[in-house]
Design a protein around this motif. Structure first.
Motif, PDB file in Angstrom:
ATOM      1  N   TRP A 128       1.213  -2.573  -4.496  1.00  0.00           N
ATOM      2  CA  TRP A 128       1.742  -1.959  -5.714  1.00  0.00           C
ATOM      3  C   TRP A 128       2.385  -2.997  -6.625  1.00  0.00           C
ATOM      4  N   LYS A 129       2.755  -4.129  -6.078  1.00  0.00           N
ATOM      5  CA  LYS A 129       3.337  -5.210  -6.872  1.00  0.00           C
ATOM      6  C   LYS A 129       2.280  -6.206  -7.327  1.00  0.00           C
ATOM      7  N   TYR A 130       1.320  -6.526  -6.451  1.00  0.00           N
ATOM      8  CA  TYR A 130       0.401  -7.617  -6.723  1.00  0.00           C
ATOM      9  C   TYR A 130      -1.009  -7.173  -7.117  1.00  0.00           C
ATOM     10  N   ASN A 131      -1.380  -5.925  -6.773  1.00  0.00           N
ATOM     11  CA  ASN A 131      -2.749  -5.490  -7.038  1.00  0.00           C
ATOM     12  C   ASN A 131      -2.776  -3.967  -7.083  1.00  0.00           C
ATOM     13  N   THR A 132      -2.353  -3.384  -8.202  1.00  0.00           N
ATOM     14  CA  THR A 132      -2.231  -1.925  -8.284  1.00  0.00           C
ATOM     15  C   THR A 132      -3.584  -1.229  -8.172  1.00  0.00           C
ATOM     16  N   LYS A 133      -4.644  -1.868  -8.613  1.00  0.00           N
ATOM     17  CA  LYS A 133      -5.973  -1.277  -8.460  1.00  0.00           C
ATOM     18  C   LYS A 133      -6.291  -1.080  -6.984  1.00  0.00           C
ATOM     19  N   ARG A 134      -6.010  -2.098  -6.182  1.00  0.00           N
ATOM     20  CA  ARG A 134      -6.242  -1.987  -4.736  1.00  0.00           C
ATOM     21  C   ARG A 134      -5.308  -0.947  -4.116  1.00  0.00           C
ATOM     22  N   ALA A 135      -4.076  -0.870  -4.588  1.00  0.00           N
ATOM     23  CA  ALA A 135      -3.139   0.131  -4.072  1.00  0.00           C
ATOM     24  C   ALA A 135      -3.686   1.536  -4.281  1.00  0.00           C
ATOM     25  N   ARG A 136      -4.244   1.801  -5.471  1.00  0.00           N
ATOM     26  CA  ARG A 136      -4.814   3.117  -5.747  1.00  0.00           C
ATOM     27  C   ARG A 136      -6.040   3.375  -4.875  1.00  0.00           C
ATOM     28  N   GLU A 137      -6.839   2.336  -4.639  1.00  0.00           N
ATOM     29  CA  GLU A 137      -8.003   2.480  -3.759  1.00  0.00           C
ATOM     30  C   GLU A 137      -7.577   2.835  -2.333  1.00  0.00           C
ATOM     31  N   LEU A 138      -6.462   2.280  -1.898  1.00  0.00           N
ATOM     32  CA  LEU A 138      -5.985   2.559  -0.545  1.00  0.00           C
ATOM     33  C   LEU A 138      -5.521   4.006  -0.387  1.00  0.00           C
ATOM     34  N   THR A 139      -5.249   4.676  -1.488  1.00  0.00           N
ATOM     35  CA  THR A 139      -4.935   6.103  -1.425  1.00  0.00           C
ATOM     36  C   THR A 139      -6.114   6.875  -0.836  1.00  0.00           C
ATOM     37  N   LYS A 140      -7.311   6.490  -1.234  1.00  0.00           N
ATOM     38  CA  LYS A 140      -8.512   7.135  -0.692  1.00  0.00           C
ATOM     39  C   LYS A 140      -8.690   6.790   0.787  1.00  0.00           C
ATOM     40  N   TRP A 141      -8.425   5.527   1.121  1.00  0.00           N
ATOM     41  CA  TRP A 141      -8.508   5.139   2.534  1.00  0.00           C
ATOM     42  C   TRP A 141      -7.548   5.963   3.375  1.00  0.00           C
ATOM     43  N   LEU A 142      -6.311   6.107   2.895  1.00  0.00           N
ATOM     44  CA  LEU A 142      -5.304   6.862   3.630  1.00  0.00           C
ATOM     45  C   LEU A 142      -5.720   8.316   3.786  1.00  0.00           C
ATOM     46  N   ASP A 143      -6.255   8.905   2.739  1.00  0.00           N
ATOM     47  CA  ASP A 143      -6.694  10.297   2.772  1.00  0.00           C
ATOM     48  C   ASP A 143      -7.741  10.506   3.867  1.00  0.00           C
ATOM     49  N   LYS A 144      -8.734   9.646   3.902  1.00  0.00           N
ATOM     50  CA  LYS A 144      -9.809   9.780   4.888  1.00  0.00           C
ATOM     51  C   LYS A 144      -9.314   9.500   6.302  1.00  0.00           C
ATOM     52  N   ASP A 145      -8.455   8.493   6.425  1.00  0.00           N
ATOM     53  CA  ASP A 145      -7.929   8.129   7.739  1.00  0.00           C
ATOM     54  C   ASP A 145      -7.111   9.269   8.340  1.00  0.00           C
ATOM     55  N   LEU A 146      -6.209   9.844   7.540  1.00  0.00           N
ATOM     56  CA  LEU A 146      -5.368  10.934   8.036  1.00  0.00           C
ATOM     57  C   LEU A 146      -6.178  12.199   8.273  1.00  0.00           C
TER      58      LEU A 146
END
Length: 282
Positions: A128-146
């Motif tokens: 969220w500090k260094y690469n917000t685009k990647r942070a938003r992409e990880l939201t999808k990863w978290l959704d699928k993982d959980l």
């Protein structure tokens, strides 16, 4: 966890490290979750090897780390935490438990791990500090993982460094930019979250994504009492049930297969205490 260039075994960091190392060596715990930051201010191979490892190296066989907290990962500057955890720094070949199981984990890489009937997802707040685009992409990863873990009947927990459920200090406020992750956690009814960063200890009520205490909410622990100087609180959100700002120590959790758990904040320098039980979901 460790002040810059500190190797003093009688420091708060040294006392904490010794207490947790004893639990690891005696096989009294299944895992040590390192919320970070690990080596404060500077985070190159030599800092981990010459300072952090001198006190905390004994925890490596049980260590699952957040990859990576902000002070341990600043692209182009402090970038060696992933190398150290994989035993690739000169003078240190020990690998963390996470790396032994998963292989090389680069700074910022999410991963997940089952402990019995509990599923833990590990995320790097530094995105969220260094690469917000990647942070938003990880939201999808978290959704699928959980989603996958929940379908398998697991109880859910998420580990990330900068806390969303927290009181303010003079240095930090809540990580509002993490809200997309919080929404996903609430969607899947995560029961437990762990974070750090504030230089003190906090525990929330079971809380939802709207900051309300609810029966099926997330119990959020903020534990950043490893060894750095502690900070006073400057606000008190309604969802915070307990907090400590004058004691170094660590949080010990006992997780049960039915989703219930016990917690106990173990003081190593100071007198603060917090313990209790959350019952299984209905």
């Amino acid at each position: 966890m460790n002040p810059e260039r500190n190797v003093d075994p009688d420091s708060p960091s040294g006392r904490n490290a010794a207490a947790i190392t004893r639990l690891v060596e005696n096989n009294e715990i299944d895992a040590f979750l390192g919320l970070g930051d690990f080596q404060y201010r500077t985070a190159y191979c030599e800092d981990y090897v010459e300072y952090w490892a001198q006190l905390w190296g004994g925890t490596m066989p049980k260590l699952y780390w957040v990859s990576a907290p902000n002070h341990d990962w600043e692209p182009g500057r402090n970038t060696d935490l992933d190398n150290f955890m994989d035993g690739q720094c000169p003078g240190s070949t020990a690998k963390s438990a996470a790396n032994q199981e998963l292989g090389f984990i680069w700074n910022g890489q999410p991963y997940s791990k089952d402990f019995g009937n509990w599923h833990f997802a590990f995320l790097s707040s530094a995105h969220w500090k260094y690469n917000t685009k990647r942070a938003r992409e990880l939201t999808k990863w978290l959704d699928k993982d959980l989603e996958k873990a929940k379908a398998a009947g697991k109880h859910l927990a998420v580990v990330y460094h900068e806390p969303y459920y927290t009181s303010n200090t003079e240095a930090h406020r809540r990580a509002d930019d993490h809200k997309p992750w919080i929404n996903v956690m609430w969607k899947h009814r995560v029961r437990l979250t762990l974070s750090g960063s504030q230089h003190n200890y906090e525990r929330s009520c079971p809380v939802n994504a709207s900051d309300r205490c609810v029966d099926d909410g997330m119990t959020a622990f903020q534990v950043s009492t490893g060894g750095i100087d502690l900070r006073e609180f400057t606000s008190r959100p309604r969802y915070i049930e307990e907090r400590i700002s004058d004691t170094h120590g660590f949080l010990r959790l006992t997780l049960r297969g039915d989703g219930s758990f016990d917690w106990n904040f173990v003081a190593t320098t100071g007198d603060g205490t917090d313990s209790g039980t959350r019952s299984a979901p209905e």
